[in-house]
Write a protein that holds these residues in place. Structure first.
Motif, short mmCIF file in Angstrom:
data_model
loop_
_atom_site.label_atom_id
_atom_site.label_comp_id
_atom_site.label_asym_id
_atom_site.label_seq_id
_atom_site.Cartn_x
_atom_site.Cartn_y
_atom_site.Cartn_z
N UNK A 1 7.95 9.60 -10.30
CA UNK A 1 8.59 8.45 -9.64
C UNK A 1 7.56 7.38 -9.31
N UNK A 2 7.77 6.17 -9.76
CA UNK A 2 6.88 5.04 -9.49
C UNK A 2 7.74 3.82 -9.17
N UNK A 3 7.10 2.79 -8.65
CA UNK A 3 7.83 1.55 -8.36
C UNK A 3 7.99 0.69 -9.61
N UNK A 4 6.96 0.66 -10.45
CA UNK A 4 6.96 -0.22 -11.63
C UNK A 4 6.32 0.50 -12.81
N UNK A 5 6.83 0.19 -14.01
CA UNK A 5 6.22 0.68 -15.26
C UNK A 5 5.86 -0.53 -16.12
N UNK A 6 4.64 -0.50 -16.67
CA UNK A 6 4.23 -1.47 -17.69
C UNK A 6 4.02 -0.70 -19.00
N UNK A 7 4.58 -1.23 -20.09
CA UNK A 7 4.44 -0.54 -21.36
C UNK A 7 4.51 -1.53 -22.51
N UNK A 8 4.48 -1.01 -23.74
CA UNK A 8 4.57 -1.82 -24.95
C UNK A 8 5.71 -1.28 -25.81
N UNK A 9 6.15 -2.03 -26.82
CA UNK A 9 7.35 -1.63 -27.56
C UNK A 9 7.34 -0.22 -28.12
N UNK A 10 6.19 0.25 -28.63
CA UNK A 10 6.20 1.58 -29.24
C UNK A 10 6.17 2.71 -28.22
N UNK A 11 6.14 2.37 -26.93
CA UNK A 11 6.19 3.40 -25.89
C UNK A 11 7.36 3.19 -24.94
N UNK A 12 8.34 2.39 -25.36
CA UNK A 12 9.49 2.10 -24.51
C UNK A 12 10.28 3.37 -24.18
N UNK B 1 11.01 7.46 -13.70
CA UNK B 1 11.88 6.86 -12.68
C UNK B 1 11.17 5.66 -12.05
N UNK B 2 11.73 4.48 -12.23
CA UNK B 2 11.10 3.26 -11.73
C UNK B 2 12.16 2.24 -11.38
N UNK B 3 11.81 1.35 -10.45
CA UNK B 3 12.72 0.27 -10.05
C UNK B 3 12.62 -0.90 -11.03
N UNK C 1 0.83 -1.20 0.00
CA UNK C 1 0.00 0.00 0.00
C UNK C 1 0.87 1.25 0.00
N UNK C 2 0.51 2.20 -0.85
CA UNK C 2 1.29 3.43 -0.99
C UNK C 2 2.20 3.42 -2.19
N UNK C 3 2.43 2.24 -2.77
CA UNK C 3 3.26 2.14 -3.97
C UNK C 3 2.43 2.43 -5.22
N UNK C 4 3.11 2.92 -6.26
CA UNK C 4 2.44 3.34 -7.49
C UNK C 4 3.00 2.61 -8.69
N UNK C 5 2.12 2.25 -9.60
CA UNK C 5 2.48 1.51 -10.82
C UNK C 5 2.01 2.31 -12.03
N UNK C 6 2.92 2.60 -12.94
CA UNK C 6 2.55 3.31 -14.17
C UNK C 6 2.07 2.29 -15.21
N UNK D 1 -4.23 -3.12 -15.17
CA UNK D 1 -4.86 -2.07 -14.36
C UNK D 1 -5.68 -2.66 -13.22
N UNK D 2 -6.45 -3.71 -13.52
CA UNK D 2 -7.25 -4.34 -12.47
C UNK D 2 -6.38 -5.09 -11.48
N UNK D 3 -5.25 -5.63 -11.94
CA UNK D 3 -4.32 -6.29 -11.05
C UNK D 3 -3.68 -5.32 -10.07
N UNK D 4 -3.35 -4.14 -10.56
CA UNK D 4 -2.82 -3.09 -9.69
C UNK D 4 -3.84 -2.76 -8.60
N UNK D 5 -5.10 -2.62 -9.00
CA UNK D 5 -6.16 -2.31 -8.03
C UNK D 5 -6.36 -3.43 -7.03
N UNK D 6 -6.37 -4.69 -7.53
CA UNK D 6 -6.55 -5.83 -6.64
C UNK D 6 -5.46 -5.90 -5.57
N UNK D 7 -4.25 -5.49 -5.95
CA UNK D 7 -3.12 -5.53 -5.03
C UNK D 7 -3.12 -4.38 -4.04
N UNK D 8 -4.08 -3.46 -4.17
CA UNK D 8 -4.13 -2.33 -3.26
C UNK D 8 -3.13 -1.25 -3.57
#
Length: 241
Positions: A95-106, A113-115, A59-64, A77-84
């Protein structure tokens, strides 16, 4: 009205876990993917387990989530919500803990800034990327290593769900989604065909139908000549094109 996003998904699955909840079409590739409530819930749970058990987030962590409308985007998106956790749908790098993206937005994702960084090709049959961008992990390969059921702590209505200039709690998202569903004419039991070009906002294609208790036929690169036959084949009751 539902008070959290996971509650809305759980109710959708509980109503009938076997019927299609989200059906994906891409007329540019010919891809069609149908996810029942149970199947989408499995992907959501796997994603939540990846974030919590795999990465140790809490809780308190952010995912892009820097992804276009797609069934995998819904799972993330729903997985992020399920995890709180808090989802940032990406107006500007933060600044976020994690980024999810696709090849054309790498390149765009690399500015955040992400771990940890994950990429998905959004390919038919959830195939892995042929070439994973440097510094990224393949989401569809990694997420399959995690469990089909998420057993973490329940989310509270006041927990933050979405980041942004005006952050929204789970209750805030559900209120906005319920209002938007009414504006779009979506009601319980509807099957909604949505053109991603005209409704790219997740509030329209994901949260509003979920809040209303509707299922979705999500169409990318929708060819006008296919609308009528697809609506008939998918038993569509609401067209958003």
């Amino acid at each position: 009205m539902h008070t959290t996003i996971p509650q809305a998904l759980a109710d959708a699955v509980r109503r009938d876990p076997t019927t299609p909840l989200l059906t994906w079409y891409d007329d540019a590739t010919g891809d069609r993917t149908e996810l029942s409530g149970a199947t989408l819930d499995n992907w959501v749970s796997k994603t939540a387990n990846l974030l919590v058990d795999g990465l140790g987030l809490g809780q308190g962590d952010t995912v892009a989530v820097l992804l276009p409308p797609h069934w995998q985007t819904a799972a993330v998106a729903l997985g992020v919500s399920a995890a709180g956790l808090t989802a940032d749908l990406g107006d500007r790098p933060q600044p976020v803990e994690v980024v999810f993206t696709c090849p054309d937005r790498v390149a765009e994702a690399a500015a955040w800034p992400a771990v940890d960084r994950y990429a998905t090709g959004l390919l038919p049959l959830a195939l892995p990327l042929r070439e994973v961008p440097p510094g990224f992990v393949d989401y569809v390969t990694e997420v399959r290593n995690h469990g089909d059921h998420y057993r973490g702590a329940p989310v509270a209505p006041d927990d933050q769900a979405l980041a942004g200039p005006i952050p929204l709690s789970h209750l805030g998202v559900m209120r906005n989604a319920t209002e938007r569903a009414a504006e779009l004419g979506i009601t319980a039991g509807d099957r909604v065909l949505i053109d991603t070009r005209t409704h790219p906002d997740p509030m329209d294609w994901l949260y509003a139908p979920l809040a209303a208790g509707a299922s979705v036929v999500l169409c990318a690169n929708l060819h006008p000549s296919k609308v009528t036959s697809r609506a008939e084949a998918e038993k569509v009751t609401v067209l958003l094109t």
